[in-house]
Design an enzyme around this catalytic site. Sequence first.
Site, PDB file in Angstrom:
ATOM      1  N   LYS A  79       3.798   9.088   8.940  1.00  0.00           N
ATOM      2  CA  LYS A  79       3.471   8.450  10.223  1.00  0.00           C
ATOM      3  C   LYS A  79       4.380   8.874  11.385  1.00  0.00           C
ATOM      4  O   LYS A  79       4.177   9.947  11.930  1.00  0.00           O
ATOM      5  CB  LYS A  79       3.353   6.951  10.024  1.00  0.00           C
ATOM      6  CG  LYS A  79       2.148   6.697   9.087  1.00  0.00           C
ATOM      7  CD  LYS A  79       1.742   5.288   8.837  1.00  0.00           C
ATOM      8  CE  LYS A  79       0.470   5.285   7.989  1.00  0.00           C
ATOM      9  NZ  LYS A  79       0.435   4.343   6.902  1.00  0.00           N
ATOM     10  N   TYR A  95       0.855  -1.196   0.000  1.00  0.00           N
ATOM     11  CA  TYR A  95       0.000   0.000   0.000  1.00  0.00           C
ATOM     12  C   TYR A  95       0.883   1.235   0.000  1.00  0.00           C
ATOM     13  O   TYR A  95       1.836   1.330   0.776  1.00  0.00           O
ATOM     14  CB  TYR A  95      -0.913   0.016   1.227  1.00  0.00           C
ATOM     15  CG  TYR A  95      -1.836   1.221   1.247  1.00  0.00           C
ATOM     16  CD1 TYR A  95      -2.859   1.347   0.299  1.00  0.00           C
ATOM     17  CD2 TYR A  95      -1.681   2.237   2.187  1.00  0.00           C
ATOM     18  CE1 TYR A  95      -3.702   2.450   0.293  1.00  0.00           C
ATOM     19  CE2 TYR A  95      -2.531   3.348   2.194  1.00  0.00           C
ATOM     20  CZ  TYR A  95      -3.535   3.450   1.247  1.00  0.00           C
ATOM     21  OH  TYR A  95      -4.358   4.547   1.253  1.00  0.00           O
ATOM     22  N   ASP A 128       9.176   2.734   0.215  1.00  0.00           N
ATOM     23  CA  ASP A 128       8.102   3.419   0.930  1.00  0.00           C
ATOM     24  C   ASP A 128       8.261   3.062   2.411  1.00  0.00           C
ATOM     25  O   ASP A 128       7.853   1.986   2.853  1.00  0.00           O
ATOM     26  CB  ASP A 128       6.746   2.973   0.384  1.00  0.00           C
ATOM     27  CG  ASP A 128       5.587   3.692   1.076  1.00  0.00           C
ATOM     28  OD1 ASP A 128       5.831   4.354   2.109  1.00  0.00           O
ATOM     29  OD2 ASP A 128       4.455   3.589   0.580  1.00  0.00           O
TER      30      ASP A 128
HETATM   31  C1  LIG Z   1      -0.085   4.823   5.501  1.00  0.00           C
HETATM   32  C2  LIG Z   1       0.770   4.537   4.334  1.00  0.00           C
HETATM   33  C3  LIG Z   1       0.807   5.369   3.223  1.00  0.00           C
HETATM   34  C4  LIG Z   1      -0.142   6.507   3.032  1.00  0.00           C
HETATM   35  O1  LIG Z   1       0.047   7.498   3.977  1.00  0.00           O
HETATM   36  P1  LIG Z   1      -1.179   8.510   4.270  1.00  0.00           P
HETATM   37  O2  LIG Z   1      -0.576   9.478   5.229  1.00  0.00           O
HETATM   38  O3  LIG Z   1      -2.265   7.658   4.840  1.00  0.00           O
HETATM   39  O4  LIG Z   1      -1.551   9.119   2.980  1.00  0.00           O
HETATM   40  C5  LIG Z   1       1.732   5.116   2.242  1.00  0.00           C
HETATM   41  N1  LIG Z   1       2.564   4.082   2.339  1.00  0.00           N
HETATM   42  C6  LIG Z   1       2.551   3.242   3.380  1.00  0.00           C
HETATM   43  C7  LIG Z   1       3.533   2.123   3.451  1.00  0.00           C
HETATM   44  C8  LIG Z   1       1.636   3.422   4.403  1.00  0.00           C
HETATM   45  O5  LIG Z   1       1.575   2.552   5.404  1.00  0.00           O
END
Ligand SMILES: *Cc1c(COP(=O)(O)O)cnc(C)c1O
Length: 442
Positions: free
Chosen positions: A276, A153, A248
């Site tokens: 995060k 994701y 990511d």
């Molecule tokens: C949460 C998440 C995102 C998206 O971040 P948002 O702040 O929710 O847009 C992208 N990549 C990873 C791996 C994530 O866990």
Amino acid sequence: MRKRPRNPERGIKNSARLFARAQRVMPGGVSSPVRSFASVGGEPFFVAGARGSRIRDADRRSYIDYVMSYGPHLFGHLPAFLRRALDRAVRKGTSYGAPTELEVRLAERVARMVPSVEMVRFVSSGTEATMAAARLARAATRRKRLVKVEGGYHGHADSFLVSAGSGVATLGIAGSPGVPEEVAALTTVVPYNDPDSVERAFQRFPDEIAAIVLEPVAANMGVVLPAEGYLRALRELTRRHGALLVFDEVITGFRLAPGGAQELFGVSPDLTTLGKVLGGGLPIGAYGGARELMQRMAPSGPVYQAGTLSGNPLAVSAGLAMLGEIGGRPPYAELESKSNLLETLLAAEIARLGMAARVTLTRVGSLLTLFFSPGPIRDFAEAKRSDTRRYAAFFHAMRERGIFLPPAQFEAWFVSTAHTEAELRRTARVAGESLEIAFGTS
Ligand SMILES: *Cc1c(COP(=O)(O)O)cnc(C)c1O
């Protein structure tokens, strides 16, 4: 705070009433889909507040929280240092549309901590970070195609809302209505932990692939660890074929190590996305890499990306406080020992119940998943074999006993430094009871 609801049915009224109101004015009653409990059934509780390892609902029930806002709260909800930083920051204004010293300091800190990052651009979410990283990768390579991992994701940008077509290493198909098939077709989806499928993608689309984008530790299909040598193989393949490697690290950044998964596994990507933990619960994201690459971004280069609230002083102050705390008092040994204790205690419950052939624990650092599947779990196909109905029963049994887990099988549990040993022990004990309920053996 009361440890356990006296009667699970009593006092559910406030959340129920709020959910009914919410559904009239917000799609599904929530601001983000997983919060609706759609995949476990039932209705979500509405939050009144949270502190440390605990979250409280509108009906005054308290839960030991393992959702932890899906990752930002490395030190639990609202640690004192964060509250002080935000109190100080808010007195000076909330947003300016002009640069601040705070951003410079945060950028310097990120560059110091994350091995592959020399320059960084702040945005307001992880979604924005990966979207911009993809644009930069395409601009830098003058190629259009992205490779992503099935079950990974990266936020909700069109290019990443793509599922695997039939067969591996083929054209992606739109993962949501509204994603044009032409856009989806530019993303190739490969299984996690399978470098051969990436090699095949490079053969099938020579000189087309701009980047492979992946979570170095998959944490959005449940937690799935990279196999020995996987990340290094991707590093080699991307180099050999002139594509960029994008990690990511929105979840893993600052969580698995000061420098994230790239530090832990010793593999340096070309671009890194963060979020995060970086914002400690305030909206922030970032992407970064080598100076030569990042300078292609406007205004020093031609690749456009902007944001009204980018570098927001409250979010950046929170980030400085989080990274300052991490630098001053690294939490990783404590996170490891607490998470290891939880894993060990859960494993003991599973063994005691003779359920080793029905559930599988995966963990790296403070990220953990209990899959309702025999395992091993090496990619999304294996993760998907989980019995999500039993997970739902387990989730509800835990929740009724005062423990809040992610309302979906394919999410990580987040352990923080605020979780006490007593809470971890209680969690494992209650998990034993809840497993018996989920499998109908109690
Ligand atoms: C949460 C998440 C995102 C998206 O971040 P948002 O702040 O929710 O847009 C992208 N990549 C990873 C791996 C994530 O866990």
